[in-house]
Write a protein that holds these residues in place. Structure first.
Motif: not given
Length: 300
Positions: A84-85, A88, A81, A157
């Protein structure tokens, strides 16, 4: 030498939070970091906001300032997780993110998810696996992995980081296993000095000697990995040694010069917070930001 700041996430965005990050950019800081904790020490029962949302907002409010965590740890993060953050956030910021990462410690938020406190060996094992998997998550489009502590199953990803091959890692470490990770995966290394010196009432000279030893061990770890120590930036998060660099511009210049001679090439100052352990004169702080490095002279 570069000068950066760390802005603790204690202000509502609508009540001065945005302006602090924008002011950091106006003052010319190289980077502005924040702690990645759920709570911290004397701020435990006060306002404290999440690191990654805060950095996302800061990315939208600034244009040049590098941004990052000092530091993220496995205490309540998972590589799947988190990756992914971070991808971004790197995209939103236009490639201005550095991930400060460390093993973490007991206390504060270490057991917030209900787990028992980790023994030192388990913490080191988790950190090594965490960093290795996160490196894969940020450099490969598809990752499957099953380890002792973390797993990933066909995780995508795409499109990856703006910064290639991935955003930089600044690894906080002083022990042999952590220094090995810094040498293998880091683009920078982070120290706060030696807590044994500060907590034991040591002197600034003793603190610098301890940092010198840390750098020597980092150099050996780099050599073992076939890397040149010069490839890693050496970052010092200030505020945890016997020194008082924010007392005056002269105190900062002396502090910065002595640490530059050791090999430190980025100093991170805590943005002043009134009525806290990070209280400092805002006017002196801004003078240090705008005048301090210029007074070091070309030799440093």
């Amino acid at each position: 030498m570069r000068l950066s700041t760390v802005i603790l996430p204690v202000r509502r965005w609508s009540e001065g939070g945005r302006e602090v990050w924008q002011r950091a950019e106006e003052l010319g800081f190289h980077a502005a970091y924040t702690y990645d904790h759920l709570s911290w020490r004397s701020f435990r029962d006060q306002a404290w906001f999440g690191a990654l949302p805060t950095l996302t907002a800061a990315a939208a409010a600034t244009t040049r300032l590098r941004l990052g965590t000092l530091v993220t740890s496995p205490n309540f993060r998972h590589p799947v997780t988190l990756a992914k953050e971070l991808i971004s956030l790197d995209d939103i910021s236009g490639g201005r993110i550095t991930l400060g990462i460390g093993a973490g410690g007991n206390g504060f938020d270490a057991t917030a998810l209900g787990q028992d406190p980790w023994e030192p060996r388990e913490r080191a094992d988790r950190f090594a696996e965490f960093v290795g998997l996160l490196d894969r998550m940020l450099t490969q489009d598809v990752v499957s992995y099953r380890g002792e502590h973390y797993s990933a199953h066909e995780v995508r990803n795409i499109p990856g980081c703006v910064q290639r091959p991935r955003l930089p890692f600044a690894v906080a470490a002083t022990g042999p296993r952590g220094l090995k990770l810094a040498a293998r995966y880091g683009q920078a290394w982070v120290t706060t000095g030696d807590p044994k010196v500060s907590n034991g009432g040591g002197t600034p000279d003793e603190s610098r000697e301890a940092i010198r030893g840390q750098l020597e061990r980092l150099g050996k770890a780099c050599a073992d990995q076939g890397r040149d120590l010069a490839e890693l930036r050496k970052i010092m998060l200030t505020g945890f040694t016997p020194d008082r660099p924010l007392d005056s511009v002269d105190a900062f210049v002396d502090f910065a010069g002595r640490h530059a001679e050791l090999g430190i090439d980025e100093l991170v100052l805590h943005w002043p917070i009134a009525d806290s352990v990070f209280e400092a004169d805002p006017a002196v702080f801004e003078r240090i930001a705008t005048e301090g490095l210029a007074q070091l002279g070309p030799a440093r």
